[in-house]
Scaffold this motif. Structure first.
Motif, PDB file in Angstrom:
ATOM      1  N   GLY A 214       1.199  -1.188   0.181  1.00 25.73           N
ATOM      2  CA  GLY A 214       0.117  -0.690  -0.173  1.00 25.73           C
ATOM      3  C   GLY A 214       0.845   1.733  -0.158  1.00 25.73           C
ATOM      4  O   GLY A 214       0.467   2.109   0.823  1.00 25.73           O
ATOM      5  N   ARG A 215       2.188   0.648  -0.079  1.00 27.47           N
ATOM      6  CA  ARG A 215       3.447   1.985  -0.217  1.00 27.47           C
ATOM      7  C   ARG A 215       2.749   3.529  -1.287  1.00 27.47           C
ATOM      8  O   ARG A 215       2.813   4.497  -0.934  1.00 27.47           O
ATOM      9  N   ALA A 216       2.686   3.348  -2.739  1.00 26.03           N
ATOM     10  CA  ALA A 216       1.739   4.557  -3.695  1.00 26.03           C
ATOM     11  C   ALA A 216       0.362   4.319  -2.964  1.00 26.03           C
ATOM     12  O   ALA A 216       0.454   5.823  -2.969  1.00 26.03           O
ATOM     13  N   ASP A 217      -0.812   4.282  -2.189  1.00 29.13           N
ATOM     14  CA  ASP A 217      -1.637   4.178  -1.592  1.00 29.13           C
ATOM     15  C   ASP A 217      -1.095   5.264  -0.676  1.00 29.13           C
ATOM     16  O   ASP A 217      -2.007   6.255  -0.185  1.00 29.13           O
ATOM     17  N   GLY A 218      -0.713   4.963   0.316  1.00 32.99           N
ATOM     18  CA  GLY A 218      -0.145   5.621   1.580  1.00 32.99           C
ATOM     19  C   GLY A 218       0.298   7.326   1.472  1.00 32.99           C
ATOM     20  O   GLY A 218       0.337   7.933   2.318  1.00 32.99           O
ATOM     21  N   ARG A 219       1.071   8.014  -0.148  1.00 34.87           N
ATOM     22  CA  ARG A 219       1.819   8.830  -0.709  1.00 34.87           C
ATOM     23  C   ARG A 219       1.188   9.644  -0.294  1.00 34.87           C
ATOM     24  O   ARG A 219       0.250  10.671  -0.386  1.00 34.87           O
ATOM     25  N   SER A 220      -0.389   9.224  -1.710  1.00 34.66           N
ATOM     26  CA  SER A 220      -1.399   9.699  -1.395  1.00 34.66           C
ATOM     27  C   SER A 220      -2.516  10.378  -1.005  1.00 34.66           C
ATOM     28  O   SER A 220      -3.065  11.432  -0.294  1.00 34.66           O
ATOM     29  N   LEU A 221      -2.354   8.945   0.211  1.00 32.04           N
ATOM     30  CA  LEU A 221      -3.857   9.335   1.688  1.00 32.04           C
ATOM     31  C   LEU A 221      -2.578  10.508   2.336  1.00 32.04           C
ATOM     32  O   LEU A 221      -3.173  11.425   2.284  1.00 32.04           O
ATOM     33  N   ALA A 222      -1.052  10.753   2.238  1.00 34.51           N
ATOM     34  CA  ALA A 222      -0.149  11.680   3.122  1.00 34.51           C
ATOM     35  C   ALA A 222      -1.067  12.782   2.400  1.00 34.51           C
ATOM     36  O   ALA A 222      -0.702  14.024   3.293  1.00 34.51           O
ATOM     37  N   ASP A 223       0.039  13.052   1.246  1.00 32.92           N
ATOM     38  CA  ASP A 223      -0.246  13.901   0.537  1.00 32.92           C
ATOM     39  C   ASP A 223      -2.366  14.804   0.711  1.00 32.92           C
ATOM     40  O   ASP A 223      -1.911  15.649   0.713  1.00 32.92           O
ATOM     41  N   ALA A 224      -3.106  13.510   1.035  1.00 31.15           N
ATOM     42  CA  ALA A 224      -3.993  14.478   1.031  1.00 31.15           C
ATOM     43  C   ALA A 224      -4.584  14.910   2.333  1.00 31.15           C
ATOM     44  O   ALA A 224      -4.998  15.257   2.715  1.00 31.15           O
ATOM     45  N   LEU A 225      -4.048  14.586   2.943  1.00 31.97           N
ATOM     46  CA  LEU A 225      -4.344  14.969   4.292  1.00 31.97           C
ATOM     47  C   LEU A 225      -3.828  16.016   4.706  1.00 31.97           C
ATOM     48  O   LEU A 225      -4.272  16.936   5.273  1.00 31.97           O
ATOM     49  N   ARG A 226      -2.513  16.233   4.300  1.00 29.62           N
ATOM     50  CA  ARG A 226      -1.927  17.764   3.908  1.00 29.62           C
ATOM     51  C   ARG A 226      -2.526  18.189   3.232  1.00 29.62           C
ATOM     52  O   ARG A 226      -2.666  19.446   3.877  1.00 29.62           O
ATOM     53  N   THR A 227      -2.976  18.124   2.023  1.00 30.92           N
ATOM     54  CA  THR A 227      -3.773  19.112   1.382  1.00 30.92           C
ATOM     55  C   THR A 227      -5.032  19.627   2.303  1.00 30.92           C
ATOM     56  O   THR A 227      -5.435  20.697   2.155  1.00 30.92           O
ATOM     57  N   HIS A 228      -5.304  18.733   3.427  1.00 30.50           N
ATOM     58  CA  HIS A 228      -7.167  19.683   4.288  1.00 30.50           C
ATOM     59  C   HIS A 228      -6.130  19.656   5.236  1.00 30.50           C
ATOM     60  O   HIS A 228      -6.907  19.947   6.359  1.00 30.50           O
ATOM     61  N   GLY A 229      -5.213  20.308   5.329  1.00 26.35           N
ATOM     62  CA  GLY A 229      -4.691  20.597   6.300  1.00 26.35           C
ATOM     63  C   GLY A 229      -4.018  20.011   7.458  1.00 26.35           C
ATOM     64  O   GLY A 229      -3.785  20.527   9.039  1.00 26.35           O
ATOM     65  N   PHE A 230      -3.555  18.557   7.613  1.00 27.03           N
ATOM     66  CA  PHE A 230      -3.360  17.931   8.194  1.00 27.03           C
ATOM     67  C   PHE A 230      -1.333  17.936   8.520  1.00 27.03           C
ATOM     68  O   PHE A 230      -0.889  18.266   7.828  1.00 27.03           O
TER      69      PHE A 230
END
Length: 297
Positions: A214-230
């Motif tokens: 799930g590494r690629a999905d994890g990177r995408s999730l972390a990026d999305a969370l950062r975009t949402h201010g986390f």
């Protein structure tokens, strides 16, 4: 019953499709988990129970509702169709009949999308103990098609020792169901709650547990969370607390090379309101991608 299509996302009604009971799914889950507490409400299942219930969930995923109902009834589980007034989606609910008993077994509950072919799961192993993760799970299920929500049936400290800790025991109904989903190649995201002091400076710890599928999905999730201010601690980049490497559902996914995400949220992220909405939206960016990815059955 509803027949899931083999190639497309949409599910089609079969003969005699059951009528749906209108509910607010978030309130249903809140009512369900409101009885959870440490020191009571859990009885360990035997191997036959675990096998039968997970097999029945597999039958539901394949559209064989009548067979699943018979098998689940033998284990004191019920099956009903609910229509969530908020999302306007239909779900199959699998519930333990003993939930309302004086001494519930605490074997959990499952919600399966009836309007789309199930392709991914959101898992809540520590409801109530990890406050509001159960409601975060509902938000994620509502936001993306093709989801399966698996909720543990007891507080993590309800049983003897760690017997009710669904993230660290393989002899549970929760694990058996998640393992059945992994067997079908369905990726999953598991939601946890951490104390504010567990990861100072971070709102979320994102990990792929024991594996790397799930590494690629994890990177995408972390990026999305950062975009949402986390602020996100990425376990594949640096050493983070609560990385979930011993998580048993994650280990099962790793053995099958199936993507698995282990996500820890600080209290202020989980609280009902805009932060939880933003967190669920970020997770759903991944689950919506999973919803369009065929799985092996």
């Amino acid at each position: 019953m509803l027949r899931a299509t083999r190639d497309g996302d949409e599910a089609t009604p079969g003969p005699g499709s059951p009528s749906a009971q209108r509910v607010d799914l978030a309130r249903e889950v809140e009512d369900y988990t409101s009885r959870f507490g440490p020191g009571h409400g859990y009885r360990q299942p035997d191997r036959a129970d675990r096998r039968a219930i997970s097999e029945a969930v597999g039958l539901l995923l394949d559209g064989h509702r009548e067979q699943a109902e018979r098998l689940l009834s033998q284990r004191d589980f019920t099956v009903r169709t609910v229509f969530d007034r908020v999302s306007e989606h239909r779900y199959t609910e699998v519930a333990d009949r003993t939930d309302d008993a004086v001494t519930p077994r605490g074997w959990g509950r499952v919600y399966i999308d009836l309007d789309h072919r199930p392709r991914w799961s959101v898992q809540v192993p520590h409801p109530v103990a990890d406050h509001d993760t159960e409601q975060l799970g509902v938000r994620v299920l509502r936001d993306s098609p093709g989801g399966v929500l698996v909720i543990a049936g007891a507080h993590r400290k309800a049983g003897s020792g760690n017997s009710a800790d669904m993230a660290h025991r393989r002899d549970t109904v929760f694990y058996a169901i998640c393992a059945e989903l992994v067997r079908r190649g369905m990726p999953g995201v598991q939601l946890h709650g951490m104390a504010a002091s567990s990861a100072p400076g971070y709102d979320v710890v994102a990990s792929t547990g024991a594996g790397s599928a799930g590494r690629a999905d994890g990177r995408s999730l972390a990026d999305a969370l950062r975009t949402h201010g986390f602020h996100v601690c990425r376990a594949w980049v640096r050493s983070c607390p609560l990385e979930g490497e011993e998580n048993v559902e994650g280990r099962a996914a790793d053995a099958a090379h199936v993507p698995f995400l282990h996500v820890e949220f600080a209290p202020e992220v989980r609280v009902d309101g805009p932060p939880a909405e933003r967190a669920a939206t970020a997770v759903s960016e991944i689950t919506r991608r999973w919803a369009t990815t065929p799985v092996t059955t």
